[in-house]
Design an enzyme around this catalytic site. Structure first.
Site, PDB file in Angstrom:
ATOM      1  N   LEU A  98       0.795  -1.142   0.096  1.00  0.00           N
ATOM      2  CA  LEU A  98       0.046   0.078  -0.056  1.00  0.00           C
ATOM      3  C   LEU A  98       0.798   1.269   0.021  1.00  0.00           C
ATOM      4  CD1 LEU A  98      -2.539  -1.115   2.693  1.00  0.00           C
ATOM      5  CD2 LEU A  98      -3.067  -0.809   0.192  1.00  0.00           C
ATOM      6  N   ASP A  99       0.403   2.215  -0.710  1.00  0.00           N
ATOM      7  CA  ASP A  99       1.351   3.400  -0.659  1.00  0.00           C
ATOM      8  C   ASP A  99       1.179   4.076   0.623  1.00  0.00           C
ATOM      9  OD1 ASP A  99      -0.761   5.613  -0.556  1.00  0.00           O
ATOM     10  OD2 ASP A  99      -1.373   4.828  -2.527  1.00  0.00           O
ATOM     11  N   GLY A 100       2.057   4.979   0.945  1.00  0.00           N
ATOM     12  CA  GLY A 100       2.177   5.824   2.295  1.00  0.00           C
ATOM     13  C   GLY A 100       1.026   6.426   2.830  1.00  0.00           C
TER      14      GLY A 100
END
Length: 204
Positions: A49-51
């Site tokens: 998952l992105d930040g």
């Protein structure tokens, strides 16, 4: 801290926002190692998952899971709760469901595969986040289930449709669900149960 074990381990975590799906980074960012849990040596994230995104993230010491889950012949469903600015029209829902053009790597135009999209009430289990509140601007919660995962795909889809993605939470991969696991929480899954819930054949 990392401890050493000889057999494979399988975990899910509820990744909080502002944390990358890595244990090491050259940047000053939140890391998986900041969680209050002692993971075994060789642990890594699957289906990152992105930040800014939240929710279900798989961690395992089994390096073969990536190929089994995301590079196999049968695509696997992933479900997200998505908060966007403004009201979402039926026309927009239809566009999102049937395929919408986004830009992918190499600045190539890509039309997304058909997916499931519906408007839902705000999930009560979620702790409120400042990103949900824009003064004087309504917002809509969507439940989106898809079987592909281009880079920032959902964010690009809703942006192309005229909405800004304000919050993105992955809640399940096939039958492996986040459930009521609190943000930053870690849960270990027994191996046979892990494969059963993900609907993939045990590599053994």
């Amino acid at each position: 801290m990392i401890t050493t074990h000889t057999h494979h381990h399988y975990y899910i975590i509820n990744k909080p926002p502002n944390m990358v799906s890595q244990f090491v980074s050259p940047d000053d960012v939140g890391l998986l190692g900041d969680l209050a849990f002692e993971f075994p040596e060789g642990i890594h994230a699957i289906g990152r998952l992105d930040g800014h995104s939240e929710g279900l993230l798989i961690l395992t010491t089994n390096k073969r899971v990536t190929n089994l889950l995301f590079q196999g012949e049968v695509p696997h469903k992933r479900t997200y709760w998505v908060n966007v600015g403004h009201h979402v029209s039926e026309e927009t829902l239809h566009k999102l469901r049937t395929g919408i053009g986004i830009r992918i790597k190499g600045d190539v135009e890509y039309v997304t595969s058909p997916c499931e999209v519906e408007i839902i009430p705000r999930p009560e289990i979620l702790v409120p986040h400042a990103s949900e509140s824009w003064e004087g601007v309504p917002n809509t919660w969507l439940k989106i289930t898809l079987t592909e995962g281009k880079y920032h795909q959902i964010r690009k889809m809703v942006r192309t449709a005229g909405h800004r993605c304000k919050r993105l939470i992955r809640v399940s991969i096939e039958d492996l669900e986040l459930g009521d696991l609190a943000a930053g929480g870690v849960k270990e899954i027994e191996e046979s149960e892990f494969f059963r819930l993900l609907k993939i054949d045990n590599w053994q």
